[in-house]
Design an enzyme around this catalytic site. Structure first.
Site, PDB file in Angstrom:
ATOM      1  N   GLU A 224       5.225   2.518  -7.660  1.00  0.00           N
ATOM      2  CA  GLU A 224       6.046   3.033  -6.563  1.00  0.00           C
ATOM      3  C   GLU A 224       7.535   2.845  -6.786  1.00  0.00           C
ATOM      4  OE1 GLU A 224       6.405   2.800  -1.665  1.00  0.00           O
ATOM      5  OE2 GLU A 224       4.897   1.610  -2.722  1.00  0.00           O
ATOM      6  N   LYS A 240       2.059   5.664   0.850  1.00  0.00           N
ATOM      7  CA  LYS A 240       1.268   5.198   1.985  1.00  0.00           C
ATOM      8  C   LYS A 240      -0.003   6.019   2.020  1.00  0.00           C
ATOM      9  CE  LYS A 240       2.740   1.676   3.873  1.00  0.00           C
ATOM     10  NZ  LYS A 240       1.858   0.540   3.685  1.00  0.00           N
TER      11      LYS A 240
END
Length: 657
Positions: A224, A240
């Site tokens: 990420e 997410k």
């Protein structure tokens, strides 16, 4: 100390070193070099960076972010990274920040030496060119592999309770979403650099990072991106939403998951807000929303937010506006960070912080330090967690933690802890799902909570939500029935719903209980097929069956969840597991206790503890029912307290919701 950096006048220098080994092999060979840092994957436009021998290391007591605005005056090629502040920013506690005035970078298959060259450091930098040249031309690194011992986490009950407490905060309106994490720990033997090199070669993380300290190391295998700044352009790409890649169709399930998409959109809004604090008006936008990306062992839901910082905004102000990353905190961020401190029993350390660099030439880049091992002496820790929303199911959140950990543990040579799943039986699936609601004088109590639970079960079991118009059917079924009525809803595998209403018996107030066995299958859903439970109930009447797990935990009765009352008035109930139904009245009672300031605890308790305290069970139709005896032994009584809880549960306090 940072004055030594600000006082430098430097120029960008690049020296071609030629083709060489992979970044992982470079890390193996450079292991033991002072202050070794490696970034592999998509850093600085899909290049890899390795640096060592920092010019200075910041005191852990210093504010690390404040240092980012202290940079030397530099001239030369802005296409180089050259050097700068390399940092492992901790979510809580001390991190590590050091200024490096040189590095090597792998660009299009060739290594190059890059430096912020100063006259004061010319001799040292010349030596470093020689050292890097020799290392790249040298023999492959040899030595024993890093050995990670079996990694274990806390009792799952700890995480299950934290997830449910987070849901409670969301129901109370304090949060929209919050990230709840836990840690796996184990023994470690060998060299952390070798662990990074081997695991990174296996997993090929897009934002991998290695940071060596004096007595510790961070091995980050993160997918990420937290933050990029090039010139005044900034970008973040929050992750997410996660499903394992070992089941066909999980990419589409993730794309269509209402819970995961809502969670992702909330964090996109949070990051837009963070960027808006330092960006030019109108420049913040989301060019990518809800993209499904493949990562080692997992599918992730990824979005992107861009912006343009105002001319006067420096890197320190930018980091203060955005750190810690929103994808690992929650919304609103300040309240979420405070909730994390209360919900999680131990500090996170660097995990969920950020690792990266701030260069006076290139700009700034940081990952989100997830999928990250932290090593100190002979111990290793791995943080895992996930975002919690109002619809989160504690057992599914726990399994998501184990799914996230599994690829990393395998890459480290460790067998992941099992994530056992109790599948429904064919009979349960064939009978469908049941919901029982109470209506008083034509008004259905707590219908939204009941239908939300039924919808979650339908999505998990049948891969689709409730049929349209079901809420109106429920209201219509109860509308003309006076007094107490029970409304029963059954949704079958074909997603067709049947709704029936009938007068309800008066609520029970007290009953004895008997411990009896129950089959070890999935009881987390309310099944329409109650044949086993009905048979058990018939065998113990007039007592109520009480089920106890193989580990001794008191689970529930055939009619509802069990609470005991401690001496100080604390209401205690077992965390939600696969063998415990998430009762609506149980949840409403916990909400009521919060509203009234009564302490609660979500923890396992056994039969022996239950015998020492007043106890009751909760149900939709009766509210709270006192347990008078257990297997013939009288329990302490708190009838007035329990009756008062029942009145409030069945009356206006929750019925008006």
């Amino acid at each position: 100390m940072s004055a030594a950096v600000a006082g430098l006048a430097v120029r960008a220098v690049r020296v071609a070193l030629g083709a060489g080994p992979s970044v992982e092999e470079v890390v193996r060979r450079a292991d033991g070099w002072d202050g070794l840092v490696a970034l592999r994957g998509d850093w600085a436009e899909r290049t890899a960076i390795v640096t060592s021998h920092p010019l200075l290391v910041a005191d852990p007591a210093e504010d690390p972010i404040a240092l980012f605005d202290t940079q030397p005056a530099v001239t030369g090629d802005a296409g180089l990274v050259g050097g700068g502040w390399f940092a492992a920013l901790a979510f809580d506690g001390p991190g590590r920040v050091a200024f490096h005035d040189h590095l090597i970078r792998l660009v299009d298959g060739s290594w190059q030496f890059e430096a912020l060259w100063s006259d004061e450091r010319a001799a040292v930098l010349t030596e470093r060119i020689t050292a890097w040249t020799a290392l790249l031309a040298g023999d492959p690194a040899d030595g024993p592999p890093a050995v990670v011992g079996s990694m274990t986490g806390p009792d799952p009950a700890e995480h299950l309770a934290a997830v449910e407490q987070a849901v409670e905060l969301i129901r109370a309106g304090e949060l929209y979403q919050v990230n709840v994490c836990t840690r796996l720990t184990g023994s470690f033997r060998g060299r952390p650099a070798r662990l990074f090199a081997d695991a990174a070669a296996a997993l090929r993380p897009s934002r991998g990072a290695y940071v060596a300290g004096e007595r510790s190391a961070v091995v980050s295998l993160s997918p990420e991106l937290f933050l990029v700044r090039r010139g005044r352009e900034i970008m973040t790409a929050p992750i997410k939403g996660t499903l394992p890649r070992d089941a066909e169709g999980n990419d589409e399930r993730l794309r269509n998951s209402a819970k995961d998409t809502a969670e992702n959109v909330m964090i996109v809004d949070l990051m837009r807000n963070d960027f808006g604090r330092v960006s030019e008006p109108g420049s913040v936008h989301a060019p990518l929303l809800l993209g499904v990306e493949a990562h080692p062992g997992l599918w992730h839901l990824v979005s992107r937010v861009d912006g343009r910082v105002r001319p006067e905004v420096g890197d320190a102000e930018l980091l203060r506006a955005t750190f810690p990353p929103g994808s690992v905190t929650g919304a609103p961020k300040v309240r979420a960070v405070a909730a994390i401190e209360a919900l999680e029993p131990r500090p996170r350390g660097v995990y969920t912080g950020a690792i990266g660099f701030v260069s006076p030439l290139w700009g700034a880049e940081f990952n989100v330090a997830i999928r990250t091992f932290e090593i100190a002496a002979d111990r290793i820790e791995l943080g895992v967690g996930g975002g919690i929303t109002a619809d989160s199911v504690p057992m599914l959140e726990w399994r998501e933690c184990l799914h996230k950990a599994a690829p990393l543990l395998r890459a480290a040579g460790v067998e992941p802890p099992p994530a056992p799943v109790r599948p429904p039986t064919r009979t349960q699936l064939a009978g469908g799902l049941l919901e029982t609601l109470l209506a008083i004088d034509g008004r259905v109590l707590d219908a939204a909570d009941h239908l939300a639970r039924l919808d979650r079960s339908c999505r998990e079991v049948f891969d689709a939500g409730l049929p349209a118009g079901l809420a109106a059917q429920v209201d219509a079924a109860a509308r003309d029935l006076p007094g107490r009525a029970v409304v029963r809803v059954v949704v079958g595998p074909d997603r067709r719903a049947t709704v029936a209403a009938a007068p309800a018996r008066p609520p029970a107030s007290a009953a004895p209980a008997v411990v009896v066995p129950r089959s070890d299958v999935l009881w987390r859903h309310k099944w329409a097929d109650r044949a086993e439970l009905v048979a058990i109930e018939r065998g113990v009447r007039p007592a109520v069956p009480l089920f106890v797990a193989a580990d001794g935990t008191v689970l529930e009765t055939a009619r509802g969840n069990v609470f005991l009352i401690e001496d100080d008035g604390t209401l205690v109930t077992a965390p939600l597991r696969d063998d415990v139904l998430p009762g609506i009245t149980r949840r409403l009672l916990l909400d009521l206790a919060r509203d009234e300031g009564r302490p609660t605890a979500l923890r396992p308790f056994d039969r022996a503890e239950l015998l020492r305290h007043p106890a009751f069970w909760t149900s939709t139709l009766s509210g709270a029912v006192s347990i008078t005896r257990l297997d013939g032994t009288p329990l302490p009584r708190a009838d007035d307290l329990i009756a008062g809880l029942a009145r409030r549960l069945l009356g206006g306090t929750t019925g008006s919701r």
